[in-house]
Design an enzyme around this catalytic site. Structure first.
Site, PDB file in Angstrom:
ATOM      1  N   GLY A   1       0.832  -1.194   0.000  1.00  0.00           N
ATOM      2  CA  GLY A   1       0.000   0.000   0.000  1.00  0.00           C
ATOM      3  C   GLY A   1       0.866   1.244   0.000  1.00  0.00           C
TER       4      GLY A   1
ATOM      5  N   GLN B   1       3.321   9.776   1.105  1.00  0.00           N
ATOM      6  CA  GLN B   1       4.609   9.088   1.171  1.00  0.00           C
ATOM      7  C   GLN B   1       5.530   9.446   0.013  1.00  0.00           C
ATOM      8  OE1 GLN B   1       2.499   5.159   2.037  1.00  0.00           O
ATOM      9  NE2 GLN B   1       4.443   4.903   3.098  1.00  0.00           N
TER      10      GLN B   1
ATOM     11  N   CYS C   1       5.886  -0.315   7.230  1.00  0.00           N
ATOM     12  CA  CYS C   1       5.530   0.818   6.377  1.00  0.00           C
ATOM     13  C   CYS C   1       6.754   1.192   5.540  1.00  0.00           C
ATOM     14  CB  CYS C   1       5.126   1.996   7.270  1.00  0.00           C
ATOM     15  SG  CYS C   1       4.651   3.473   6.372  1.00  0.00           S
ATOM     16  N   LEU C   2       6.522   1.503   4.262  1.00  0.00           N
ATOM     17  CA  LEU C   2       7.640   1.913   3.407  1.00  0.00           C
ATOM     18  C   LEU C   2       8.295   3.196   3.923  1.00  0.00           C
ATOM     19  CD1 LEU C   2       6.158   1.220  -0.175  1.00  0.00           C
ATOM     20  CD2 LEU C   2       7.866  -0.136   1.061  1.00  0.00           C
TER      21      LEU C   2
ATOM     22  N   HIS D   1      -4.476   1.654   7.781  1.00  0.00           N
ATOM     23  CA  HIS D   1      -3.085   2.140   7.809  1.00  0.00           C
ATOM     24  C   HIS D   1      -2.892   3.270   6.792  1.00  0.00           C
ATOM     25  CE1 HIS D   1       1.445   1.237   7.924  1.00  0.00           C
ATOM     26  NE2 HIS D   1       1.311   2.004   6.856  1.00  0.00           N
ATOM     27  N   GLU D   2      -3.441   3.074   5.589  1.00  0.00           N
ATOM     28  CA  GLU D   2      -3.250   4.072   4.525  1.00  0.00           C
ATOM     29  C   GLU D   2      -4.077   5.342   4.786  1.00  0.00           C
ATOM     30  OE1 GLU D   2      -0.794   3.645   2.669  1.00  0.00           O
ATOM     31  OE2 GLU D   2      -0.530   1.522   3.063  1.00  0.00           O
TER      32      GLU D   2
ATOM     33  N   HIS E   1      -2.306   7.575   7.055  1.00  0.00           N
ATOM     34  CA  HIS E   1      -1.301   8.416   6.370  1.00  0.00           C
ATOM     35  C   HIS E   1      -1.923   9.735   5.919  1.00  0.00           C
ATOM     36  CE1 HIS E   1       2.416   6.154   6.110  1.00  0.00           C
ATOM     37  NE2 HIS E   1       1.819   5.089   5.626  1.00  0.00           N
TER      38      HIS E   1
HETATM   39 CO    CO Z   1       2.569   3.142   5.575  1.00  0.00          CO
END
Ligand code: CO
Length: 171
Positions: A44, A49, A91-92, A134-135, A138
């Site tokens: 995701g 991000q 998470c990236l 989670h997204e 963000h």
């Molecule tokens: Co993330």
């Protein structure tokens, strides 16, 4: 430099804005986001991000090993129920760190627009529900590490210093 903003980049703490019009810029952004997500083997990615404050999310859990891209524009959780079991998140934007999150909802109902400006609704109680939460976090300037207990946060701080040092030395 990485295309992905990494903690503690301040952009990750901003609130994204609603997309008013789904024009070429938005469509190109969605394409770019899924490109980056696949390249980094993520499941995701939120626009924040990559430093962009539009409410855009791409997700692909690759069920059966095949791509199944979900694009969410202006996603909003309109109903939720229960608590999802303890599970690990990563998470990236917090690369290399994984920890247990306890307070995700089990079932959610989410309203969003697709790239054709159609209003859609997803109801899910599987892992997808957690990834969507989670997204959407963000887009509200939140990261999964915000959900950790005070003790977990101390461990994170220590581990993160180590990871950062390793990354610097790895250069
Ligand atoms: Co993330």
């Amino acid at each position: 430099m990485s295309e992905i903003r990494v903690y503690p980049d301040s952009v990750l703490r901003k609130k994204a804005k609603d997309v008013e019009k789904i024009d070429d810029r938005i469509v190109q952004l969605l394409d770019k986001m899924s490109d980056i997500m696949y390249r980094y083997n993520g499941i995701g990615l939120a626009a924040e991000q990559i430093g962009i404050l539009d409410k855009l999310v791409v997700i692909d859990l690759r069920p059966d090993g095949k791509n199944q891209l979900i694009e969410l524009i202006n996603p909003v959780i309109i109903a939720s129920e229960g608590t999802y079991e303890e599970h690990e998140e990563g998470c990236l934007s917090v690369p290399g760190y994984y920890d247990t999150v306890k307070n995700r909802k089990k079932w959610i109902k989410v309203k969003y627009l697709d790239r054709n400006e159609e209003e859609r609704i997803i109801e899910t109680e599987d892992f997808l529900s957690v990834v969507i939460q989670h997204e959407i976090d963000h887009l509200n300037g939140r990261l999964f590490i915000d959900h950790l207990s005070p003790t977990q946060k101390l461990v994170f701080k220590k581990e993160w210093k180590k990871l950062q040092k390793e990354r610097e030395e790895g250069k």
